[in-house]
Scaffold this active site. Structure first.
Site, short mmCIF file in Angstrom:
data_model
loop_
_atom_site.label_atom_id
_atom_site.label_comp_id
_atom_site.label_asym_id
_atom_site.label_seq_id
_atom_site.Cartn_x
_atom_site.Cartn_y
_atom_site.Cartn_z
N GLY A 10 0.83 -1.21 0.00
CA GLY A 10 0.00 0.00 0.00
C GLY A 10 0.86 1.25 0.00
O GLY A 10 2.09 1.19 -0.14
N ILE A 12 1.63 3.81 2.38
CA ILE A 12 2.66 4.02 3.41
C ILE A 12 3.53 2.77 3.55
O ILE A 12 4.75 2.86 3.69
CB ILE A 12 2.01 4.41 4.76
CG1 ILE A 12 1.18 5.69 4.60
CG2 ILE A 12 3.10 4.62 5.83
CD1 ILE A 12 0.42 6.12 5.83
N ASN A 32 -3.05 -8.05 0.54
CA ASN A 32 -4.05 -8.75 -0.28
C ASN A 32 -4.32 -8.01 -1.59
O ASN A 32 -5.18 -8.42 -2.37
CB ASN A 32 -5.37 -8.96 0.50
CG ASN A 32 -6.07 -7.65 0.79
OD1 ASN A 32 -5.58 -6.58 0.45
ND2 ASN A 32 -7.24 -7.74 1.41
N ALA A 119 -1.02 1.08 13.24
CA ALA A 119 -1.42 2.35 12.63
C ALA A 119 -2.85 2.72 13.03
O ALA A 119 -3.79 1.98 12.79
CB ALA A 119 -1.34 2.23 11.10
N TYR A 151 -14.59 3.99 10.15
CA TYR A 151 -13.13 3.91 10.13
C TYR A 151 -12.55 4.33 11.49
O TYR A 151 -11.72 3.63 12.08
CB TYR A 151 -12.60 4.78 9.00
CG TYR A 151 -11.11 4.75 8.85
CD1 TYR A 151 -10.46 3.58 8.47
CD2 TYR A 151 -10.34 5.89 9.08
CE1 TYR A 151 -9.09 3.54 8.33
CE2 TYR A 151 -8.97 5.86 8.93
CZ TYR A 151 -8.34 4.69 8.57
OH TYR A 151 -6.98 4.66 8.44
N LYS A 155 -10.49 1.97 14.21
CA LYS A 155 -9.11 2.31 14.59
C LYS A 155 -9.00 2.57 16.10
O LYS A 155 -7.99 2.27 16.72
CB LYS A 155 -8.64 3.53 13.79
CG LYS A 155 -8.31 3.18 12.35
CD LYS A 155 -7.13 2.22 12.32
CE LYS A 155 -6.74 1.76 10.95
NZ LYS A 155 -5.57 0.89 10.96
#
Ligand code: UDP
Length: 327
Positions: A10, A12, A32, A119, A151, A155
């Site tokens: 991805g 980062i 994935n 993260a 989201y 998180k």
């Protein structure tokens, strides 16, 4: 050092891979490829220090072996991007929460205590009315517009999972709250503002500013972010802590659009679009977002090197080169 990066193809994650390969470390990437891309790892293809597994973090049968191998783990695998989150909140919850729990359980059972970065995101501060957010500030999430906050909630759950494992089992985990990160390899498909604006500016198309453009963000170059994460992971005083990571330079989205038009010598006009048209439903945007970085600085001595203008100029140059190549 042996470095495992979940979500390493991805945005980062691929910069973390590049950073550690450049340091001479061995890097194991699992991804994935749902939002990540092999193209992000292409520059290191053939490098014997890089190993790649295409797998979903929820089902990967190589997880225990990889965790036992690793001296350091960056857990970056997550479903990100406002549009993606609104489209598929179920998979956001599964990946972001069950994935993190699976990693932490594997670390605990691994019999070895690697350094772990989990993260998290500045989204967890939600609608806190303060001008800038320190790690001790309150989490303020509205009860309306629930799915929009999926989201942030996942998180936040990851943060508590990480703290629980760190406390109960003495694991060396740092939770990082990432503030708007930008740089090469970031794509605009899922709503990210900078790659979208840069593409529009380079093609002299209208710049799609959502809302009135007075909302602000503070953008950090990913090449700074990876340095901060590397230092935090190796900092014993940071283990068990949550730390903001970003750049405190703040700009309105309208100001960002104007700056990009200027840097790209573009003729693009600004086109203002309602949140309803942009996101397809009533949407509450965060009006401002700036990190307090004292904790990061005190723990690691880190200060960002990239200014916003330098990053934008670099990204514009890359976008122009891409188009030349395609032509
Ligand atoms: N945004 C915009 N135009 C776009 C994409 C995003 O004006 O084409 C706005 C968005 O509404 C938000 C800001 O830019 O206010 C940053 O959006 P992004 O999705 O990059 O990050 P986040 O909302 O998570 O901070």
């Amino acid at each position: 050092m042996h470095v495992l990066i979940t979500g390493g193809a991805g945005f980062i994650g691929s910069h973390l891979a590049e950073h550690h390969l450049a340091l001479g470390d061995k890097v194991y990437v699992v991804d994935n490829l749902s939002t990540g891309s092999l193209a992000n790892l292409k520059p290191f293809r053939g490098n014997p220090a890089l190993r790649f597994a295409e797998a979903d973090i929820l089902r990967w049968d190589g997880l225990s072996e990889a965790v036992a191998w690793a001296d350091r783990i960056y857990h970056m695998a997550a479903v990100v991007g406002v549009k993606k989150v609104l489209e598929d909140p179920v998979s956001v919850i599964a990946t972001n929460m069950s994935g993190t729990e699976r990693i932490l359980r594997a670390v605990h059972h691994g019999g070895w205590n690697p350094q772990v970065i989990v993260a998290s995101t500045s989204e967890v501060y939600g609608f806190n009315p303060k001008d800038s957010f320190a790690e001790t500030d309150n989490i303020v999430l509205p009860s309306a517009g629930r799915l929009r906050w999926t989201y942030a909630v996942t998180k936040l759950a990851d943060e508590f999972l990480a703290f629980s494992y760190a406390r109960k089992y003495g694991l060396n985990i740092v939770v990082v709250r990432l503030f708007n990160t930008i740089g090469p390899n970031q794509v605009g498909h899922y709503g990210m503002v900078v790659p979208s604006f840069i593409k529009q500016a380079v093609h002299n198309e209208p710049i799609t500013v959502y809302g009135d453009g007075e909302q602000t963000r503070s953008f950090c170059d990913v090449r700074d972010t990876v340095v901060a994460l590397d230092r935090l992971a190796g900092c014993p005083a940071a283990w068990g802590e949550v730390v903001n990571v970003g750049n405190a330079q703040e700009i309105s989205i309208r100001g960002l659009a104007e700056l990009i038009v200027q840097c790209a010598h573009s003729t693009s006009p600004l086109r203002f679009i309602s949140y309803k048209d942009a996101y397809g439903e009533e949407f509450e945007d965060v009006t401002h977002r700036r990190p307090v970085l004292d904790k990061l600085r005190t723990l690691t001595g880190f200060t960002p090197e990239w200014t916003l203008t330098d990053t934008l100029n670099d990204l514009i140059e890359r976008e122009c080169a891409k188009n030349l190549y395609v032509a």
